[in-house]
Design an enzyme around this catalytic site. Structure first.
Site, PDB file in Angstrom:
ATOM      1  N   ARG A 104      56.183 -11.519 108.541  1.00  0.00           N
ATOM      2  CA  ARG A 104      56.580 -10.965 109.844  1.00  0.00           C
ATOM      3  C   ARG A 104      55.512 -11.382 110.849  1.00  0.00           C
ATOM      4  O   ARG A 104      54.356 -10.961 110.720  1.00  0.00           O
ATOM      5  CB  ARG A 104      56.694  -9.439 109.751  1.00  0.00           C
ATOM      6  CG  ARG A 104      56.803  -8.777 111.098  1.00  0.00           C
ATOM      7  CD  ARG A 104      57.181  -7.314 111.011  1.00  0.00           C
ATOM      8  NE  ARG A 104      58.583  -7.167 110.667  1.00  0.00           N
ATOM      9  CZ  ARG A 104      59.272  -6.041 110.789  1.00  0.00           C
ATOM     10  NH1 ARG A 104      58.679  -4.949 111.241  1.00  0.00           N
ATOM     11  NH2 ARG A 104      60.545  -5.981 110.459  1.00  0.00           N
ATOM     12  N   HIS A 131      65.610 -12.088 113.331  1.00  0.00           N
ATOM     13  CA  HIS A 131      65.433 -11.111 112.242  1.00  0.00           C
ATOM     14  C   HIS A 131      66.602 -11.284 111.257  1.00  0.00           C
ATOM     15  O   HIS A 131      67.483 -10.432 111.159  1.00  0.00           O
ATOM     16  CB  HIS A 131      65.395  -9.693 112.828  1.00  0.00           C
ATOM     17  CG  HIS A 131      64.843  -8.656 111.906  1.00  0.00           C
ATOM     18  ND1 HIS A 131      64.367  -8.936 110.649  1.00  0.00           N
ATOM     19  CD2 HIS A 131      64.697  -7.310 112.061  1.00  0.00           C
ATOM     20  CE1 HIS A 131      63.945  -7.818 110.082  1.00  0.00           C
ATOM     21  NE2 HIS A 131      64.134  -6.821 110.908  1.00  0.00           N
ATOM     22  N   GLN A 134      67.716  -8.554 108.545  1.00  0.00           N
ATOM     23  CA  GLN A 134      68.414  -7.388 109.104  1.00  0.00           C
ATOM     24  C   GLN A 134      69.863  -7.745 109.439  1.00  0.00           C
ATOM     25  O   GLN A 134      70.784  -6.990 109.130  1.00  0.00           O
ATOM     26  CB  GLN A 134      67.676  -6.905 110.360  1.00  0.00           C
ATOM     27  CG  GLN A 134      68.299  -5.666 110.974  1.00  0.00           C
ATOM     28  CD  GLN A 134      68.082  -4.404 110.147  1.00  0.00           C
ATOM     29  OE1 GLN A 134      66.966  -4.088 109.797  1.00  0.00           O
ATOM     30  NE2 GLN A 134      69.149  -3.687 109.834  1.00  0.00           N
ATOM     31  N   ASP A 226      69.489  -1.945 120.067  1.00  0.00           N
ATOM     32  CA  ASP A 226      68.110  -2.018 119.566  1.00  0.00           C
ATOM     33  C   ASP A 226      67.182  -1.531 120.679  1.00  0.00           C
ATOM     34  O   ASP A 226      67.613  -1.378 121.830  1.00  0.00           O
ATOM     35  CB  ASP A 226      67.807  -3.484 119.167  1.00  0.00           C
ATOM     36  CG  ASP A 226      66.456  -3.655 118.476  1.00  0.00           C
ATOM     37  OD1 ASP A 226      65.848  -2.647 118.052  1.00  0.00           O
ATOM     38  OD2 ASP A 226      65.989  -4.815 118.371  1.00  0.00           O
ATOM     39  N   CYS A 266      69.155  -1.327 113.998  1.00  0.00           N
ATOM     40  CA  CYS A 266      68.254  -1.795 112.936  1.00  0.00           C
ATOM     41  C   CYS A 266      67.178  -0.765 112.614  1.00  0.00           C
ATOM     42  O   CYS A 266      66.624  -0.770 111.517  1.00  0.00           O
ATOM     43  CB  CYS A 266      67.602  -3.109 113.341  1.00  0.00           C
ATOM     44  SG  CYS A 266      66.761  -3.027 114.933  1.00  0.00           S
ATOM     45  N   ARG A 294      69.067  -2.877 103.188  1.00  0.00           N
ATOM     46  CA  ARG A 294      68.002  -3.884 103.287  1.00  0.00           C
ATOM     47  C   ARG A 294      67.466  -4.185 101.884  1.00  0.00           C
ATOM     48  O   ARG A 294      67.221  -5.337 101.518  1.00  0.00           O
ATOM     49  CB  ARG A 294      66.855  -3.381 104.185  1.00  0.00           C
ATOM     50  CG  ARG A 294      67.140  -3.299 105.670  1.00  0.00           C
ATOM     51  CD  ARG A 294      67.244  -4.653 106.328  1.00  0.00           C
ATOM     52  NE  ARG A 294      66.034  -5.443 106.232  1.00  0.00           N
ATOM     53  CZ  ARG A 294      64.953  -5.330 107.013  1.00  0.00           C
ATOM     54  NH1 ARG A 294      64.948  -4.457 108.002  1.00  0.00           N
ATOM     55  NH2 ARG A 294      63.900  -6.107 106.848  1.00  0.00           N
TER      56      ARG A 294
END
Ligand code: CP
Ligand code: NVA
Length: 308
Positions: A104, A131, A134, A226, A266, A294
């Site tokens: 990340r 991402h 996700q 988000d 998310c 996930r």
């Protein structure tokens, strides 16, 4: 031959994504029935984090344990990368110790370089641009909960950020009609939109970018939002908040979607900012299924990349 990696959403074809979804369903079922299958006995994942994380860290780490392997949490603050050791050397050194890397980072080019210079598979665990783990999980969750992905109206409302980009790309591969509503000043990256449009041509889906949240939410099967300030952009929050207010997913906006539409996020979420509590905590919200999945989708990604 170079190892496969998941850096961008389009590193996997539609057929490969469907295969990953099938594996995710299987490994989820195994865990739920108490069956331990050590697919990755003796294998180790190195997890580099330049940014905070709850879900990504815990789901990858637990996922590796559930597969019989192990995982190392490597905060960039603690490893030499944070003191200026370059990404090339970091990638080469880690490749001598671990079997797969998850990272990340802020700059997207860092995960690309880890894959370029290392010789183990690399998974993008979020960059400023994308991402993919996700997005794959969110489409898996939509499919698992009974919606057909081809022809689905999948709407993202809010800041044109990494989540918006990955949802556009993965949705386009899977044949969805993806809608993104953002203010002009925070619109999605034009190169990503063009790439997603190309992918949609092949799948029969479509990519629609608008500034009108109502048009985007009308008859939607999924409404997604988000945070208004992503990690690293906190200083911009006050300026962004004013412009993003009309994009808040509240009862009125969500009410334009289909009656059985899912609300997705998310996480982490900020109630009363990008979404109101009545929507995110309401009956159509599937946020915790997304979070749980996930774990299973990422196990399937790891198995796929490790040729298992
Ligand atoms: N959704 C997500 O990636 O969460 P974390 O930042 O907690 O990993
Ligand atoms: N757009 C958010 C996603 C967090 C999972 C961020 O980058 O902070």
């Amino acid at each position: 031959m170079k190892n496969r990696s998941l850096i961008c959403d389009y590193d996997f074809s539609k057929e490969e994504i469907i295969k990953i979804f099938e594996t995710a369903k299987r490994v989820k079922g195994e865990v739920k029935s108490g069956k331990f299958v050590p697919y990755l006995a003796g294998k180790t994942m190195g997890m580099i984090f330049e940014k905070s994380s709850t879900r990504t860290r815990v789901s990858f780490e637990v996922g590796m344990y559930q597969l019989g392997g192990s995982a190392l949490f490597l905060s960039s603050k603690d490893i030499q990368l944070g003191r200026g050791e370059n990404i090339e050397d970091t990638a080469r050194v880690l490749s001598r110790y671990v079997d797969i890397i998850m990272a990340r980072t802020f700059e997207h080019s860092k995960v690309e370089d880890l894959a370029k210079y290392g010789n183990v598979p690399v998974i993008n665990g979020l960059t400023d641009l994308l991402h993919p783990c996700q997005a794959l999980t969110d489409y898996y969750t939509t499919y698992e909960k009974g919606k057909k992905l081809e022809g689905l109206k999948f709407t993202y409302v809010g800041d044109g950020n990494n989540m918006a980009h990955s949802l556009m790309l993965t949705g386009a591969i899977l044949g969805c009609h993806v809608w993104v509503a953002s203010p002009t000043s925070m619109t999605v990256n034009a190169d990503v939109v063009n790439k997603a449009k190309q992918l949609a041509l092949k799948s029969g889906g479509s990519v629609n970018v608008t500034t009108d949240p109502k048009e985007a939410c009308k008859n939607a099967d999924v409404v997604y939002t988000d945070v208004w300030a992503s990690m690293g952009q906190e200083a911009e929050f006050t300026a962004k908040e004013k412009v993003l207010r009309p994009y808040q997913v509240n009862k009125e906006l969500f009410g334009l979607a289909k009656k059985d539409a899912f609300f997705m996020h998310c996480l982490p979420a900020h109630r009363a900012e990008e979404v109101t509590a009545d929507v995110i905590d309401g009956p159509n919200s599937v946020i915790f299924d997304e979070a749980e999945n996930r774990l299973h989708v990422q196990k399937a990604i790891v198995l796929f990349l490790m040729g298992k």
